[in-house]
Design an enzyme around this catalytic site. Structure first.
Site, PDB file in Angstrom:
ATOM      1  N   HIS A  71       3.691 -24.440  12.981  1.00  0.00           N
ATOM      2  CA  HIS A  71       2.766 -25.153  13.875  1.00  0.00           C
ATOM      3  C   HIS A  71       2.284 -24.243  15.001  1.00  0.00           C
ATOM      4  CE1 HIS A  71       2.540 -29.241  12.324  1.00  0.00           C
ATOM      5  NE2 HIS A  71       3.826 -29.152  12.009  1.00  0.00           N
ATOM      6  N   ASP A  73      -0.192 -21.552  13.906  1.00  0.00           N
ATOM      7  CA  ASP A  73      -1.393 -20.846  13.419  1.00  0.00           C
ATOM      8  C   ASP A  73      -2.666 -21.380  14.052  1.00  0.00           C
ATOM      9  OD1 ASP A  73      -1.261 -23.221  11.901  1.00  0.00           O
ATOM     10  OD2 ASP A  73      -1.883 -22.274  10.019  1.00  0.00           O
ATOM     11  N   SER A 176       0.318 -27.105  -1.277  1.00  0.00           N
ATOM     12  CA  SER A 176      -0.395 -27.401  -2.524  1.00  0.00           C
ATOM     13  C   SER A 176      -1.872 -27.633  -2.245  1.00  0.00           C
ATOM     14  CB  SER A 176       0.217 -28.621  -3.220  1.00  0.00           C
ATOM     15  OG  SER A 176      -0.011 -29.800  -2.478  1.00  0.00           O
ATOM     16  N   ASP A 220      -2.187 -20.908   5.404  1.00  0.00           N
ATOM     17  CA  ASP A 220      -1.928 -21.213   4.006  1.00  0.00           C
ATOM     18  C   ASP A 220      -2.872 -20.459   3.078  1.00  0.00           C
ATOM     19  OD1 ASP A 220      -0.231 -22.923   5.256  1.00  0.00           O
ATOM     20  OD2 ASP A 220      -1.285 -24.757   4.709  1.00  0.00           O
ATOM     21  N   ASN A 263       1.295 -36.774   3.055  1.00  0.00           N
ATOM     22  CA  ASN A 263      -0.055 -36.234   2.897  1.00  0.00           C
ATOM     23  C   ASN A 263      -0.660 -36.079   4.293  1.00  0.00           C
ATOM     24  OD1 ASN A 263      -3.025 -36.370   2.900  1.00  0.00           O
ATOM     25  ND2 ASN A 263      -2.758 -36.312   0.697  1.00  0.00           N
TER      26      ASN A 263
END
Ligand code: ADP
Ligand code: NG1
Ligand code: MG
Length: 482
Positions: A71, A73, A176, A220, A263
């Site tokens: 937490h 970036d 993902s 990511d 999510n």
């Protein structure tokens, strides 16, 4: 590599110039992880759904595990992830003389086929629902935005068939979503025959994933594209830079799922944290008589002040109170109306948030940025495993207590990992469930896995697939049929 391993080498087809990304011969279907993706099954799925057409090319993009720098970036601070073996694979084919893009997904029955006009993907529709196809369409849109008018004109009537397969545990902090978005960007650009550098690919993928509604940083996508097999990667932002690091070889990093999923685009929890960091930065800036509206990123504030991280921590204690802030109080401090605040500081899904914890969030960010620097230095100078582990433990405590993004099941798992003699253990990714990463002595890894299975998974009727040892993997690649 398995028997069903058909190779794709870097022979571009006539109207597809090679992507400036290394085209590698690899065994996407022969990973050592569970649920390996079978290219044969993917091709079969492709043919069943797309009138017996065969795929022309494939792209593969891995998930990641972040070791430290959680937490931070989106606040402009550096992170330290590595790519995992689990990945998203897209099988693709161009169709001339049409504007349609057709999507199908082998990963789950839940993922419906979708057909869409390629030139009419609106950002409004993408942020309406975090359904799987919208993540993919974010990527297609991002790829097309990268192209100039003159580049788009000749390919106006090129449509696509895309079939997706993936084995990254979803909504579990292993990224993902970004693997899927980045794979879509790549699959589109490869199809158009467009050259792009890895750094640019990472940046446009990060930008377009925000269309789904999460205001994330760029970690990511940067690791998914720039990872190198056998290395962890330090990623710095503004400008995006990459540095590979060897990890100590007497330890193993084991990822374990808490089995709680989250999510990030389906609620405003993630964006609330992003916004709390922005507000913390803006309020400190205002207090120091700086141009506060532009000071939305904590690292930018630090740069402007020319301060050390310790000095920034001092400022948090001086200027931000521990009690919650209401929107009304924030408006008063910044001397703006509620509407103006919505405009300059909030996101569409955070305008109704009633309480903000600014002291705690900013303190986490600055302290985590310090821990990340120390962790990197220890890796460079063969630091001890217990020192590295301590930093991971401290990171986790801060995420739980200051950032408040843990979950009861994940806390239980962390506790089991510590009792199983991990040097260190923390949540990875955004949290609110998802995975932990534990650093364990190589010699004790087997015993550790058995312990966690006994103490955590057996009572949940879950099996060893929920845990895996990470082998730092290679970043994204494209495969063209020879
Ligand atoms: P993560 O921590 O895994 O990035 P997110 O909440 O950001 O979690 O994204 C998860 C979403 O990504 C899922 O709800 C799904 O829509 C999409 N997704 C992930 N993997 C796949 C896949 N194999 N196929 C289709 N969609 C996927
Ligand atoms: P996950 O949980 O994998 O979606 C999110 C953000 C990262 C980073 C981490 C927390 C996106 C796409 N991903 O990752 O940028 O902020 O949380 O370190 O927004
Ligand atoms: Mg994600």
């Amino acid at each position: 590599g398995q028997a069903n391993g058909e190779h794709f080498t870097d022979v571009p087809t006539t109207n597809t110039r090679a992507l400036a990304i290394k085209m590698e011969v690899d065994y996407i279907w022969g990973t050592t992880t569970n649920n390996a993706i079978s290219v044969q099954k993917l091709e079969q799925h492709f043919r069943e759904n797309f009138q017996s057409y065969k795929p022309e090319y494939y792209v593969k993009v891995p998930g990641r595990v972040n070791l430290i720098g959680e937490h931070v970036d989106y606040c402009g601070y550096s992170v330290f992830p590595m790519a995992i073996e689990q990945c998203i694979v897209v099988a693709a084919k161009r169709i001339n003389n049409q504007q349609t893009i057709q999507l199908t997904n082998l990963s789950s029955e839940r993922y419906e086929n979708v057909s869409k006009n390629i030139s009419s993907i609106s950002t409004d529709s993408l942020s309406k629902s975090p359904c799987w196809s919208n993540y993919f369409l974010c990527g297609v849109r991002g790829a097309r935005e990268y192209l100039s008018e003159s580049q788009l004109r000749p390919i106006e009537n090129v449509g696509f068939l895309f079939a997706v397969a993936g084995n990254i545990p979803e909504s579990s902090g292993l990224s993902s979503s970004s693997a899927l978005v980045t794979a879509a960007v790549m699959a589109t650009l490869v199809g158009y025959g467009v050259q792009i550098s890895r750094l640019e690919l990472a940046e446009i993928s990060a930008k377009c994933e925000r269309y789904i509604g999460t205001a994330g940083g760029g970690m990511d996508q940067a690791i998914a594209v720039n990872a190198k097999q056998g290395y962890a990667t330090r990623i710095d932002f503004n400008p995006l830079t990459i540095k590979q690091f060897r990890l100590p070889n007497d330890v193993k990093f084991i990822v374990a799922q808490s089995l709680a999923v989250k999510n990030k685009a389906a609620s405003n929890d993630f964006n609330t944290r992003v916004v709390e960091c922005r507000l913390a930065s803006q309020i400190i800036a205002k207090r120091l008589n700086l141009e506060w509206k532009h000071m939305t990123v904590l690292a930018t504030l630090q740069k402007n002040l020319g301060n050390t991280l310790d000095q920034m921590i001092e400022l948090v204690h001086q200027h931000l109170h521990v009690d919650k802030y209401s929107k009304k109080e924030i408006c008063e401090i910044l001397n703006v109306s509620k509407n103006e605040l919505d405009e300059v500081s909030l996101t569409p899904n955070t305008i109704d948030v009633t309480e903000f914890f600014l002291h705690q969030r900013a303190l986490h960010v600055f302290e985590e940025a310090k821990r990340m620097e120390t962790f990197c230095k220890l890796c460079e100078n063969s630091g001890s495993a217990s020192d590295l582990g301590k930093l991971m433990d401290d990171s986790h405590s801060s995420l739980r207590d200051l950032y408040q993004c843990s979950h009861p099941d994940l806390e239980e798992l962390v506790d089991v990992c510590k009792r199983g003699r991990a040097y260190g253990c923390k949540l990875t990714g955004a949290g609110w469930g998802g995975c932990v990463v534990a650093m364990v002595p190589s010699a004790g890894a087997e015993e550790f896995v058995k312990f966690v299975k006994d103490q955590f998974y057996s009572k949940r009727n879950a099996d060893e697939k929920c845990m895996f040892t990470t082998n730092p993997s290679e970043g994204a690649c494209a495969y063209l049929k020879p």
